[in-house]
Design a protein around this motif. Structure first.
Motif, PDB file in Angstrom:
ATOM      1  N   THR A 125      97.885   3.240  13.652  1.00  0.00           N
ATOM      2  CA  THR A 125      98.055   2.610  12.718  1.00  0.00           C
ATOM      3  C   THR A 125      99.324   1.626  12.284  1.00  0.00           C
ATOM      4  OG1 THR A 125      96.046   4.383  11.992  1.00  0.00           O
ATOM      5  CG2 THR A 125      96.931   2.705  10.019  1.00  0.00           C
ATOM      6  N   GLU A 126     100.139   2.235  12.065  1.00  0.00           N
ATOM      7  CA  GLU A 126     101.553   1.855  11.595  1.00  0.00           C
ATOM      8  C   GLU A 126     102.087   0.707  12.677  1.00  0.00           C
ATOM      9  OE1 GLU A 126     100.552   4.597  12.215  1.00  0.00           O
ATOM     10  OE2 GLU A 126     101.313   6.572  10.498  1.00  0.00           O
ATOM     11  N   LEU A 127     101.121   0.499  14.024  1.00  0.00           N
ATOM     12  CA  LEU A 127     101.833   0.058  14.802  1.00  0.00           C
ATOM     13  C   LEU A 127     101.214  -1.790  14.449  1.00  0.00           C
ATOM     14  CD1 LEU A 127     103.290  -1.267  17.645  1.00  0.00           C
ATOM     15  CD2 LEU A 127     101.127  -0.918  18.494  1.00  0.00           C
ATOM     16  N   ILE A 128     101.744  -2.821  14.625  1.00  0.00           N
ATOM     17  CA  ILE A 128     101.000  -4.619  14.015  1.00  0.00           C
ATOM     18  C   ILE A 128     101.522  -5.419  15.166  1.00  0.00           C
ATOM     19  CG2 ILE A 128     101.098  -3.626  11.759  1.00  0.00           C
ATOM     20  CD1 ILE A 128     103.415  -5.491  11.235  1.00  0.00           C
ATOM     21  N   THR A 129     102.613  -4.850  15.991  1.00  0.00           N
ATOM     22  CA  THR A 129     103.000  -5.891  16.806  1.00  0.00           C
ATOM     23  C   THR A 129     102.382  -5.616  18.867  1.00  0.00           C
ATOM     24  OG1 THR A 129     104.131  -6.848  15.367  1.00  0.00           O
ATOM     25  CG2 THR A 129     104.569  -7.573  17.625  1.00  0.00           C
ATOM     26  N   ILE A 130     102.137  -6.128  19.296  1.00  0.00           N
ATOM     27  CA  ILE A 130     101.931  -5.339  21.118  1.00  0.00           C
ATOM     28  C   ILE A 130     102.886  -7.193  21.310  1.00  0.00           C
ATOM     29  CG2 ILE A 130      99.922  -6.030  22.837  1.00  0.00           C
ATOM     30  CD1 ILE A 130      98.424  -4.425  21.098  1.00  0.00           C
ATOM     31  N   ASN A 131     103.989  -6.592  22.309  1.00  0.00           N
ATOM     32  CA  ASN A 131     104.405  -7.592  22.754  1.00  0.00           C
ATOM     33  C   ASN A 131     103.986  -8.021  24.218  1.00  0.00           C
ATOM     34  OD1 ASN A 131     106.369  -7.723  20.853  1.00  0.00           O
ATOM     35  ND2 ASN A 131     106.990  -6.125  21.666  1.00  0.00           N
ATOM     36  N   ALA A 132     103.955  -9.131  24.196  1.00  0.00           N
ATOM     37  CA  ALA A 132     103.074  -9.649  26.358  1.00  0.00           C
ATOM     38  C   ALA A 132     104.436 -11.139  26.329  1.00  0.00           C
ATOM     39  CB  ALA A 132     101.836  -9.966  26.133  1.00  0.00           C
ATOM     40  N   THR A 139      95.575  -3.934  26.231  1.00  0.00           N
ATOM     41  CA  THR A 139      94.224  -3.155  24.807  1.00  0.00           C
ATOM     42  C   THR A 139      94.683  -2.959  23.819  1.00  0.00           C
ATOM     43  OG1 THR A 139      92.717  -1.692  25.264  1.00  0.00           O
ATOM     44  CG2 THR A 139      95.372  -1.369  25.579  1.00  0.00           C
ATOM     45  N   SER A 140      94.126  -2.859  22.695  1.00  0.00           N
ATOM     46  CA  SER A 140      95.080  -2.163  21.888  1.00  0.00           C
ATOM     47  C   SER A 140      94.294  -1.420  21.423  1.00  0.00           C
ATOM     48  CB  SER A 140      94.231  -3.627  20.724  1.00  0.00           C
ATOM     49  OG  SER A 140      92.793  -3.654  20.626  1.00  0.00           O
ATOM     50  N   LYS A 141      93.597  -0.493  22.460  1.00  0.00           N
ATOM     51  CA  LYS A 141      92.454   0.197  22.274  1.00  0.00           C
ATOM     52  C   LYS A 141      93.542   1.897  21.903  1.00  0.00           C
ATOM     53  CE  LYS A 141      88.677  -0.500  25.149  1.00  0.00           C
ATOM     54  NZ  LYS A 141      87.589  -0.512  25.867  1.00  0.00           N
ATOM     55  N   ASN A 142      93.458   2.622  21.032  1.00  0.00           N
ATOM     56  CA  ASN A 142      93.968   4.180  20.815  1.00  0.00           C
ATOM     57  C   ASN A 142      95.639   3.850  20.135  1.00  0.00           C
ATOM     58  OD1 ASN A 142      91.267   5.463  21.086  1.00  0.00           O
ATOM     59  ND2 ASN A 142      91.946   4.589  23.382  1.00  0.00           N
ATOM     60  N   GLN A 167      90.291  -3.738  21.547  1.00  0.00           N
ATOM     61  CA  GLN A 167      89.545  -4.060  22.148  1.00  0.00           C
ATOM     62  C   GLN A 167      90.548  -4.365  23.520  1.00  0.00           C
ATOM     63  OE1 GLN A 167      86.749  -4.837  21.980  1.00  0.00           O
ATOM     64  NE2 GLN A 167      86.110  -4.703  20.060  1.00  0.00           N
ATOM     65  N   ASP A 168      90.010  -5.235  24.522  1.00  0.00           N
ATOM     66  CA  ASP A 168      90.768  -5.228  25.944  1.00  0.00           C
ATOM     67  C   ASP A 168      91.142  -6.496  25.438  1.00  0.00           C
ATOM     68  OD1 ASP A 168      91.056  -2.438  26.764  1.00  0.00           O
ATOM     69  OD2 ASP A 168      89.175  -2.738  27.751  1.00  0.00           O
ATOM     70  N   TYR A 169      92.165  -6.877  26.117  1.00  0.00           N
ATOM     71  CA  TYR A 169      92.266  -8.700  26.042  1.00  0.00           C
ATOM     72  C   TYR A 169      92.874  -9.264  27.622  1.00  0.00           C
ATOM     73  CZ  TYR A 169      91.338  -8.709  21.518  1.00  0.00           C
ATOM     74  OH  TYR A 169      90.474  -8.708  19.359  1.00  0.00           O
ATOM     75  N   ALA A 179      92.784   6.647  -3.902  1.00  0.00           N
ATOM     76  CA  ALA A 179      94.064   6.654  -3.062  1.00  0.00           C
ATOM     77  C   ALA A 179      93.182   5.108  -2.099  1.00  0.00           C
ATOM     78  CB  ALA A 179      94.457   7.811  -2.618  1.00  0.00           C
ATOM     79  N   PHE A 180      94.300   4.494  -1.305  1.00  0.00           N
ATOM     80  CA  PHE A 180      94.224   4.212   0.024  1.00  0.00           C
ATOM     81  C   PHE A 180      94.640   4.365   1.154  1.00  0.00           C
ATOM     82  CE2 PHE A 180      96.691   0.908  -1.735  1.00  0.00           C
ATOM     83  CZ  PHE A 180      97.558   0.755  -0.887  1.00  0.00           C
ATOM     84  N   HIS A 181      94.260   4.305   2.151  1.00  0.00           N
ATOM     85  CA  HIS A 181      95.517   3.899   3.479  1.00  0.00           C
ATOM     86  C   HIS A 181      94.704   2.629   4.246  1.00  0.00           C
ATOM     87  CE1 HIS A 181      90.944   5.465   5.421  1.00  0.00           C
ATOM     88  NE2 HIS A 181      92.347   4.966   6.462  1.00  0.00           N
ATOM     89  N   ARG A 182      95.695   1.567   4.750  1.00  0.00           N
ATOM     90  CA  ARG A 182      95.367   0.566   5.504  1.00  0.00           C
ATOM     91  C   ARG A 182      95.446   0.224   6.446  1.00  0.00           C
ATOM     92  NH1 ARG A 182     100.101  -3.049   5.962  1.00  0.00           N
ATOM     93  NH2 ARG A 182      99.616  -5.366   5.565  1.00  0.00           N
ATOM     94  N   ILE A 183      94.803  -0.286   6.803  1.00  0.00           N
ATOM     95  CA  ILE A 183      94.773  -0.186   8.584  1.00  0.00           C
ATOM     96  C   ILE A 183      95.368  -2.137   8.766  1.00  0.00           C
ATOM     97  CG2 ILE A 183      93.679  -0.612  10.652  1.00  0.00           C
ATOM     98  CD1 ILE A 183      91.430   0.917   9.617  1.00  0.00           C
ATOM     99  N   PRO A 184      96.093  -2.107   8.948  1.00  0.00           N
ATOM    100  CA  PRO A 184      97.054  -3.495   8.759  1.00  0.00           C
ATOM    101  C   PRO A 184      96.320  -4.109  10.240  1.00  0.00           C
ATOM    102  CG  PRO A 184      99.486  -1.777   9.581  1.00  0.00           C
ATOM    103  CD  PRO A 184      97.858  -1.583   9.596  1.00  0.00           C
ATOM    104  N   VAL A 185      96.714  -5.975  10.033  1.00  0.00           N
ATOM    105  CA  VAL A 185      96.130  -6.543  11.178  1.00  0.00           C
ATOM    106  C   VAL A 185      97.373  -6.674  12.204  1.00  0.00           C
ATOM    107  CG1 VAL A 185      96.327  -9.463  11.759  1.00  0.00           C
ATOM    108  CG2 VAL A 185      95.768  -8.484   9.121  1.00  0.00           C
ATOM    109  N   LEU A 186      96.707  -6.907  13.405  1.00  0.00           N
ATOM    110  CA  LEU A 186      97.849  -5.990  14.793  1.00  0.00           C
ATOM    111  C   LEU A 186      97.608  -7.542  15.191  1.00  0.00           C
ATOM    112  CD1 LEU A 186      98.705  -4.514  16.617  1.00  0.00           C
ATOM    113  CD2 LEU A 186      96.233  -4.074  17.456  1.00  0.00           C
ATOM    114  N   HIS A 187      99.000  -7.801  15.856  1.00  0.00           N
ATOM    115  CA  HIS A 187      98.737  -9.454  16.526  1.00  0.00           C
ATOM    116  C   HIS A 187      99.499  -9.176  18.044  1.00  0.00           C
ATOM    117  CE1 HIS A 187     102.183  -9.530  13.949  1.00  0.00           C
ATOM    118  NE2 HIS A 187     103.315  -9.303  14.757  1.00  0.00           N
TER     119      HIS A 187
END
Length: 663
Positions: free
Chosen positions: A500-507, A494-497, A475-477, A419-427
């Protein structure tokens, strides 16, 4: 007959009987090999080697047995002797290279692959030799998949797991609940059956967990796939239906895909599909997201390699039509199988023809955004792939969890489910917009900084003002948008905390336009980090407000009198001329002193500058930030160890003003 002749005759007869005995063993070994009973054949070949009978031939066949049993350790052990034989077929150089790859001996594997090519061997275009840096790049890639514990493996072969509606369906040879065991000659394990268990069950399933109905027969059954409504199952089975086993011209029983329906919680109404044939195999069914396409593996006519991935459309009435091969980007001259399509339409499959880490590896496809055609494949890397066989990949509807199978070391049986769990690439993504007219700003430069103000990445917005940049988690950006005709805008995030399901941060970013007239840099380019424009009406006051450099004494942070006068000009700009002007204060030191000391000193310089401006009436909210950078941003060559005079060091002891907003 004298005694000498009698003894000679006896010895001759004994030798003849021995030769006949060994010949019989070789014939039996070859017969077992040809029937794919590799476990039994290997034992007879070992006996022939021990008796030094046709040893070279027996060693080759023994190595081949272990290769078919997916045992690279023993295969490489015997192939090592085979490649030393005189006049050995060059194909064994390739086989040895493959077995070494299965042992993670990648450098040695490349040597023997090159020898195969130098001897005239032809390697298919997708062979693992095409990228000599592949192994290091895969192991160096950022890990996306992480293994979880599975409770339902047995000491036999287990694979083909997929989860639906809280149930896990899988294929297993664990059948120990019958009085008479029927063993598959290839690996001397029981035939495969289809099982089902609760996804969260802590109990290891036994023979009572077989799916109910007519799916399981006395031969191989599975793996399976089920439509999203849970009413229709497609499953692999030997060419056996209604108690009749059908063999091809070689005497082999091929695989077929059958269809079943769920009636009162029982799988029944078994249907042979028109995509099947008696003289080729059709297996490993997989459905796309809306159940309108059936993918499978087959060695049918038109197949490029050992087996290819094929697809056929499913009409609403169940009719299958428009059969086609998925193409040469996926299929190689080797074997491809075990297709799976996730909810985003990505095709996953296993192959030993694409660049991989071992034997079978798991790959994902990449599609062209415009044509939706498959244009490339990527290796999923570790820990999904290993130096052994890795196959039967599936992903849950959440896109995070899933299963695959492998015969790697450390498992419980020959093939085990992982079994696996995946941490998707975040952008981070967003749109840069003109603050006045609300239109997108194309070709704006987007610069991403980490918390230490180091540049991480940059790009330009597209014609719609859109950008997207991959980022690390936890990380903080800071992200800055800039364009020649606009004042910079920035955001911190920030991409902290985050989940896992989130893959997009809007800015999203807003740029305020300025007329193309006198630049604020005319105040003093030494003091100003960014060049920004003022309005044409204020050109006179700007020209009359030229600043001299603002410097500090060595190891001091107090504002000197002559520079207080220069700061008063900044005060006038921010309180009288441009009350909405916003700035950042950046203070610096020379290189003398420790790194830590200079950080503290520069911070004190920034603070004293801030305090002075506030004391003179500047709105605190218009000073976005004041920060010390120590000796990180020297403007000349006077770094540690470089001999410089006091005047050169003085140039680094400065304060800079960064214009953030001018409205």
């Amino acid at each position: 007959m004298n005694s000498k002749k009698y003894i000679l005759v006896c010895i001759t007869l004994m030798l003849s009987f021995s030769v006949f005995s060994q010949q019989g063993k070789q014939k039996r070994a070859d017969t077992l090999f040809n029937k794919f009973s590799f476990v039994k054949a290997a034992e007879v070949y070992k006996d022939l080697i021990a008796n030094n009978y046709n040893k070279d031939y027996a060693t080759r066949k023994l190595a081949d047995c272990y290769a078919f049993l997916r045992d690279p350790r023993n295969a490489s052990r015997y192939y090592k002797n085979v490649v030393k034989q005189k006049n050995v077929p060059i194909e064994y150089y390739y086989k040895y290279a493959q077995s070494l790859r299965g042992m993670k001996q990648y450098d040695e594997s490349q040597i023997w692959l090159q020898r195969f090519k130098d001897s005239g061997g032809v390697v298919n275009a997708n062979d693992f030799s095409k990228d000599v840096n592949f192994i290091s790049s895969v192991f160096g890639a950022k890990q996306q998949y992480f293994l979880d514990r599975v409770r339902f493996n047995s000491k036999y072969s287990d694979f083909g797991a997929f989860e639906q509606d809280g149930k896990v369906y899988f294929t297993s040879a664990r059948d120990e609940g019958v009085a008479i065991k029927r063993l598959y000659g290839w690996n001397e394990q029981p035939f495969l059956d289809v099982y089902v268990t609760d996804a969260k069950s802590k109990k290891n399933p036994d023979f009572t967990n077989k799916v109910k109905g007519d799916i399981n027969s006395i031969y191989h059954d599975g793996p399976v796939t089920i439509t999203k409504d849970g009413k229709t199952m497609y499953f692999s089975r030997n060419n056996f239906n209604e108690d009749v086993e059908i063999k091809d011209k070689r005497g082999l029983t091929n695989m077929k895909i059958y269809r079943a329906t769920l009636v009162d919680s029982v799988w029944t109404n078994i249907e042979d599909l028109p995509i099947n044939g008696d003289n080729f195999s059709t297996q490993h069914p997989a459905l796309n997201m809306d159940d309108t396409k059936l993918y499978f593996a087959s060695d049918r006519p038109g197949t490029k390699g050992g087996s290819d991935i094929w697809v056929v459309n499913i009409r609403p009435d169940g009719l299958l039509m428009d059969l086609q091969n998925v193409g040469s980007v996926v299929n190689t001259e080797s074997a491809e199988g075990f297709p799976f399509i996730n909810n985003e339409g990505v095709l996953f499959f296993s192959s030993d023809g694409h660049t991989g880490l071992g034997l079978l590896d798991i790959f994902a496809t990449i599609k062209d955004e415009d044509s939706d055609e498959i244009v490339d494949v990527i290796n999923l890397g570790t820990p999904v792939n290993s130096n052994a066989d890795d196959f039967s990949f599936s992903m849950n509807a959440d896109g995070i969890n899933g299963y695959f199978a492998s015969n790697r070391q450390g498992g419980r049986g020959s093939d085990d489910i992982y079994a696996f769990h995946r941490i998707p690439v975040l952008h981070v993504e967003g749109v840069v917009t003109d603050a006045i007219n609300g239109k997108p700003v194309p070709n704006a430069k987007i610069t991403l900084f980490d918390k230490e103000e180091n540049q991480v990445a940059y790009m330009e917005t597209d014609e719609n003002g859109y950008y997207q940049i991959n980022i690390d988690r936890n990380q903080d950006y800071k992200i800055v948008a800039s364009q020649d005709k606009y004042i910079d805008d920035y955001r911190t995030f920030t991409s902290k905390n985050i989940q896992t399901e989130l893959i997009t941060i809007n800015a999203n970013l807003l740029l305020n336009p300025v007329p193309d007239v006198v630049k604020l840099a005319e105040l003093n380019t030494t003091n100003l980090g960014y060049e920004k424009n003022l309005t044409s009406d204020d050109s006179t006051s700007v020209k009359n407000a030229e600043l001299k450099p603002i410097y500090f004494d060595f190891e001091k942070y107090n504002i000197r009198k002559e520079y207080a006068l220069e700061l008063d000009k900044i005060v006038k700009l921010m309180t009288v001329d441009y009350p909405d002007m916003a700035i950042k204060i950046e203070a610096h030191t020379d290189s003398r002193g420790t790194f830590e000391y200079n950080d503290i000193l520069s911070t004190n310089r920034a603070k004293s500058t801030y305090d002075y401006l506030i004391s003179k009436g500047v709105n605190p909210s218009n000073i976005i930030e004041y920060k010390g950078y120590g000796e990180r941003r020297l403007i000349n060559e006077c770094a540690d160890g470089v001999v410089c005079d006091e005047a050169q060091h003085q140039l680094n002891r400065r304060t800079a003003f960064i214009v953030v907003r001018m409205e």
